[in-house]
Design an enzyme around this catalytic site. Sequence first.
Site, PDB file in Angstrom:
ATOM      1  N   HIS A   1      50.618  26.188  77.132  1.00  0.00           N
ATOM      2  CA  HIS A   1      51.825  27.006  77.153  1.00  0.00           C
ATOM      3  C   HIS A   1      52.520  26.873  78.500  1.00  0.00           C
ATOM      4  CE1 HIS A   1      50.972  29.060  73.356  1.00  0.00           C
ATOM      5  NE2 HIS A   1      49.727  29.196  73.767  1.00  0.00           N
TER       6      HIS A   1
ATOM      7  N   HIS B   1      47.959  34.132  72.571  1.00  0.00           N
ATOM      8  CA  HIS B   1      46.830  34.728  73.297  1.00  0.00           C
ATOM      9  C   HIS B   1      47.313  35.789  74.279  1.00  0.00           C
ATOM     10  CE1 HIS B   1      44.977  31.177  71.611  1.00  0.00           C
ATOM     11  NE2 HIS B   1      43.784  31.567  72.011  1.00  0.00           N
TER      12      HIS B   1
END
Length: 289
Positions: A246, A204
């Site tokens: 993440h 992303h």
Amino acid sequence: MPGSQARSRARDRNNVLNRPEFVSLNQPLRHVAGEARGGGGSRRGASRQQSQRPAPRESQDGGSGAEGGVKEASRLPEQDCMQLNPSFRGIAINSLLAIDISLSKRLSVCAGPRSTAAPLRSMVTLLALSGHALTWVCGTLICLWRSNTLAGQEVLVNLLLALILDVMTVAGMQKLIKRKGPWDFPPGFLDYIAMDTYSFPAAHASRAAMVSKFLLNHLVLAVPLRILLYLWAFLVGVSRVLLGKHHLSDVGCGFALGFLHFSLVESVWLDSATCQTLISIGTLRWTPL
């Protein structure tokens, strides 16, 4: 003969090793000497016991018991060995990784339904969805289908190729490195579609950085919109950390990879004629010369 035996006994009394504090050191030697003095009968008894005792089998590795122990010790995994003199580079890397994991877990305030910022989880998830590959690929295809200008189609075709490049590159690096997230959540259905199943690098963040730089370079936008576009890219990367997907290092490397993808697409920019040929092939209206 009696004189020699008396001399040997006197020699034994004067021997320093016969003192009580050296008994443990001298015991094997005295045992061997006793066997020597025992004559042939003791030798025959010892040979009979040795014949009855099974011979030491060789280990399956091809050596005796001692050799097998040495080989078995050499096969110990590296985790069981203590590194007494680690390098400065190894210490620095391990320290940075530990700090990265600790900070990422502390910032994962929307990771679960019972987290400290659980009410904001839906909004953060929607923000992360705005940087998903499926959102941008489908949006680019819709805009390309409705576009009527050659300049617009040229920009959209190059954007679509940049998105495909970003998805394939990030998916390949994730499969190669296979780093888990800070909380090791199983990937969702949309993550499997976009091949975003591992943590490093953050897909992303890479996509948001590439798209924002691409739009800023090819669209004429006012200053407030340019600031909002940069802010959107930053928040998309941060949202993945807040959701526990993440690490901070994953997002940072994702931003750097997105700028690299933008530079690569700009260096191999496709002109309008090539884009029209690709559109014709995609819509099955291509007529070869």
